[in-house]
Design an enzyme around this catalytic site. Structure first.
Site, PDB file in Angstrom:
ATOM      1  N   ASN A  51       0.848  -1.183   0.000  1.00 24.84           N
ATOM      2  CA  ASN A  51       0.000   0.000   0.000  1.00 24.84           C
ATOM      3  C   ASN A  51       0.886   1.236   0.000  1.00 24.84           C
ATOM      4  OD1 ASN A  51      -2.385  -1.546   0.173  1.00 24.84           O
ATOM      5  ND2 ASN A  51      -2.142  -1.735   2.395  1.00 24.84           N
ATOM      6  N   HIS A 103       6.676  -1.809   3.169  1.00 27.18           N
ATOM      7  CA  HIS A 103       6.482  -3.223   3.531  1.00 27.18           C
ATOM      8  C   HIS A 103       5.627  -3.895   2.477  1.00 27.18           C
ATOM      9  CE1 HIS A 103       3.352  -0.767   5.431  1.00 27.18           C
ATOM     10  NE2 HIS A 103       2.529  -1.797   5.267  1.00 27.18           N
ATOM     11  N   LEU A 104       5.927  -5.171   2.255  1.00 29.23           N
ATOM     12  CA  LEU A 104       5.145  -5.985   1.333  1.00 29.23           C
ATOM     13  C   LEU A 104       4.349  -6.988   2.159  1.00 29.23           C
ATOM     14  CD1 LEU A 104       7.380  -4.723  -0.485  1.00 29.23           C
ATOM     15  CD2 LEU A 104       7.315  -6.804  -1.826  1.00 29.23           C
TER      16      LEU A 104
HETATM   17  P1  AMP Z   1      -0.480  -0.935   5.764  1.00 31.36           P
HETATM   18  O1  AMP Z   1      -1.897  -0.584   6.116  1.00 31.36           O
HETATM   19  O2  AMP Z   1      -0.291  -1.429   4.374  1.00 31.36           O
HETATM   20  O3  AMP Z   1       0.457   0.209   6.106  1.00 31.36           O
HETATM   21  O4  AMP Z   1      -0.102  -2.172   6.670  1.00 31.36           O
HETATM   22  C1  AMP Z   1       0.426  -2.057   7.945  1.00 31.36           C
HETATM   23  C2  AMP Z   1       0.281  -3.400   8.595  1.00 31.36           C
HETATM   24  O5  AMP Z   1       1.101  -3.416   9.734  1.00 31.36           O
HETATM   25  C3  AMP Z   1      -1.149  -3.708   9.062  1.00 31.36           C
HETATM   26  O6  AMP Z   1      -1.585  -4.902   8.413  1.00 31.36           O
HETATM   27  C4  AMP Z   1      -0.982  -3.895  10.565  1.00 31.36           C
HETATM   28  O7  AMP Z   1      -1.805  -4.917  11.082  1.00 31.36           O
HETATM   29  C5  AMP Z   1       0.490  -4.227  10.690  1.00 31.36           C
HETATM   30  N1  AMP Z   1       1.101  -3.912  11.958  1.00 31.36           N
HETATM   31  C6  AMP Z   1       1.024  -2.747  12.655  1.00 31.36           C
HETATM   32  N2  AMP Z   1       1.748  -2.824  13.784  1.00 31.36           N
HETATM   33  C7  AMP Z   1       2.288  -4.070  13.824  1.00 31.36           C
HETATM   34  C8  AMP Z   1       3.125  -4.764  14.725  1.00 31.36           C
HETATM   35  N3  AMP Z   1       3.566  -4.202  15.866  1.00 31.36           N
HETATM   36  N4  AMP Z   1       3.493  -6.034  14.440  1.00 31.36           N
HETATM   37  C9  AMP Z   1       3.053  -6.628  13.303  1.00 31.36           C
HETATM   38  N5  AMP Z   1       2.267  -6.020  12.394  1.00 31.36           N
HETATM   39  C10 AMP Z   1       1.881  -4.763  12.655  1.00 31.36           C
END
Ligand code: AMP
Length: 112
Positions: A85, A98-99
């Site tokens: 995203n 991130h992917l």
């Molecule tokens: P995005 O919305 O593409 O930026 O995805 C961010 C992702 O990070 C989401 O799917 C969250 O659930 C995940 N996320 C946020 N904080 C953490 C965390 N501490 N550990 C693992 N995943 C996380």
């Protein structure tokens, strides 16, 4: 980067369930999985998004390869999806590239 949750995970200051790591990236389970397998592949160097990494073919290639290795190691032989995203309209909530690797079930045909 200060105040970046993924930088803290990479440093080990915030716990995560790591499934893969090398010198360039770390892959760990998403804390709020949207599929039976939901892993995030994250570069160790802080880069905001794909938009800010578009000129770094080596990094992007490395991350894609890591996604394939993660998928293979987690048994996603029937297929999976890789998503990133970008920015406001892309609903990027963590501003560190991130992917998402999603799989373990048949995924929605809708991409939006
Ligand atoms: P995005 O919305 O593409 O930026 O995805 C961010 C992702 O990070 C989401 O799917 C969250 O659930 C995940 N996320 C946020 N904080 C953490 C965390 N501490 N550990 C693992 N995943 C996380």
């Amino acid at each position: 980067m200060e105040d970046c949750i993924f930088c803290k995970i990479i440093e080990g200051a915030v716990p995560s369930k790591v499934v893969y790591e090398d010198e360039i990236c770390k892959a760990f389970r998403d804390v709020a999985p949207q599929a039976p397998v939901h892993v995030l592949v994250v570069p160790k160097r802080h880069v905001e998004s794909l938009a800010k990494a578009a000129d770094d073919e080596a990094l992007l290639g490395h991350l894609m390869r890591a996604c394939a290795l993660v998928a293979e190691s987690l048994g996603l032989a029937d297929g999976y999806r890789v998503v990133t995203n970008v920015g406001e309209n892309g609903c990027q909530s963590v501003r560190h590239l991130h992917l998402h690797v999603l799989g373990g079930q048949r995924l929605s045909e809708k991409m939006s």
